[in-house]
Design a protein around this motif. Structure first.
Motif, PDB file in Angstrom:
ATOM      1  N   LYS A   5       0.851  -1.191   0.073  1.00 53.18           N
ATOM      2  CA  LYS A   5       0.112   0.088  -0.119  1.00 53.18           C
ATOM      3  C   LYS A   5       0.714   1.264   0.016  1.00 53.18           C
ATOM      4  O   LYS A   5       0.779   2.250  -0.760  1.00 53.18           O
ATOM      5  CB  LYS A   5      -0.929  -0.020   1.174  1.00 53.18           C
ATOM      6  CG  LYS A   5      -2.024   1.128   1.392  1.00 53.18           C
ATOM      7  CD  LYS A   5      -2.811   0.949   2.398  1.00 53.18           C
ATOM      8  CE  LYS A   5      -3.955   2.042   2.345  1.00 53.18           C
ATOM      9  NZ  LYS A   5      -4.778   1.764   3.551  1.00 53.18           N
ATOM     10  N   SER A   6       1.928   1.251   0.818  1.00 55.08           N
ATOM     11  CA  SER A   6       2.675   2.269   0.726  1.00 55.08           C
ATOM     12  C   SER A   6       3.366   2.659  -0.401  1.00 55.08           C
ATOM     13  O   SER A   6       3.832   3.808  -0.872  1.00 55.08           O
ATOM     14  CB  SER A   6       3.614   2.390   2.211  1.00 55.08           C
ATOM     15  OG  SER A   6       4.640   1.294   1.880  1.00 55.08           O
ATOM     16  N   LYS A   9       1.225   4.474  -2.947  1.00 55.41           N
ATOM     17  CA  LYS A   9       1.043   5.812  -2.691  1.00 55.41           C
ATOM     18  C   LYS A   9       2.241   6.349  -3.200  1.00 55.41           C
ATOM     19  O   LYS A   9       2.120   7.629  -3.698  1.00 55.41           O
ATOM     20  CB  LYS A   9       0.640   6.120  -1.227  1.00 55.41           C
ATOM     21  CG  LYS A   9      -0.342   5.659  -0.562  1.00 55.41           C
ATOM     22  CD  LYS A   9      -0.547   5.785   0.768  1.00 55.41           C
ATOM     23  CE  LYS A   9      -1.948   5.225   1.619  1.00 55.41           C
ATOM     24  NZ  LYS A   9      -1.849   5.571   2.869  1.00 55.41           N
ATOM     25  N   ARG A  12       2.244   7.250  -6.654  1.00 54.21           N
ATOM     26  CA  ARG A  12       1.252   8.268  -7.183  1.00 54.21           C
ATOM     27  C   ARG A  12       1.925   9.637  -6.647  1.00 54.21           C
ATOM     28  O   ARG A  12       1.880  10.622  -7.606  1.00 54.21           O
ATOM     29  CB  ARG A  12       0.181   8.001  -6.440  1.00 54.21           C
ATOM     30  CG  ARG A  12      -0.998   9.053  -6.762  1.00 54.21           C
ATOM     31  CD  ARG A  12      -2.528   8.539  -6.326  1.00 54.21           C
ATOM     32  NE  ARG A  12      -2.556   8.278  -4.759  1.00 54.21           N
ATOM     33  CZ  ARG A  12      -2.768   7.372  -4.086  1.00 54.21           C
ATOM     34  NH1 ARG A  12      -3.421   6.252  -4.681  1.00 54.21           N
ATOM     35  NH2 ARG A  12      -2.809   7.119  -2.889  1.00 54.21           N
ATOM     36  N   THR A  13       2.531   9.733  -5.723  1.00 54.79           N
ATOM     37  CA  THR A  13       3.254  10.816  -5.332  1.00 54.79           C
ATOM     38  C   THR A  13       4.219  11.370  -6.084  1.00 54.79           C
ATOM     39  O   THR A  13       4.505  12.419  -6.479  1.00 54.79           O
ATOM     40  CB  THR A  13       3.897  10.751  -3.590  1.00 54.79           C
ATOM     41  OG1 THR A  13       2.822  10.184  -2.801  1.00 54.79           O
ATOM     42  CG2 THR A  13       4.362  11.821  -3.152  1.00 54.79           C
TER      43      THR A  13
END
Length: 83
Positions: A5-6, A9, A12-13
């Protein structure tokens, strides 16, 4: 594609940051190009365009989009050719 999950993210960042950096770098290049064109054509607003280009180069340098030496070199070229 990451499974954690991280990591998802983080991808995406990174994409958002990359888009922002590219946009800012392109804006800087355009400002420098406009200033050089104004200098070559001896336009009335060349001082204003040179100041804007220097400002955008400084911002790009502060956010590490370009190296500080490159920023100094660009600013020096603009200032010496605008005289």
């Amino acid at each position: 594609m990451p499974n954690i999950k991280s990591a998802i993210k983080r991808v995406r960042t990174t994409e958002n940051a990359e888009a922002r950096n590219i946009s800012q770098k392109n804006a800087m290049r355009t400002a420098v190009k406009n200033a050089k064109t104004a200098i070559n054509n001896n336009a009335d607003n060349k001082a204003e365009l040179v100041n804007f280009a220097i400002k955008s180069v400084d911002k790009a340098s502060q956010s590490n989009l370009i190296h500080s030496n490159k920023a100094d070199r660009i600013k020096s070229q603009l200032m010496s050719s605008s005289k």
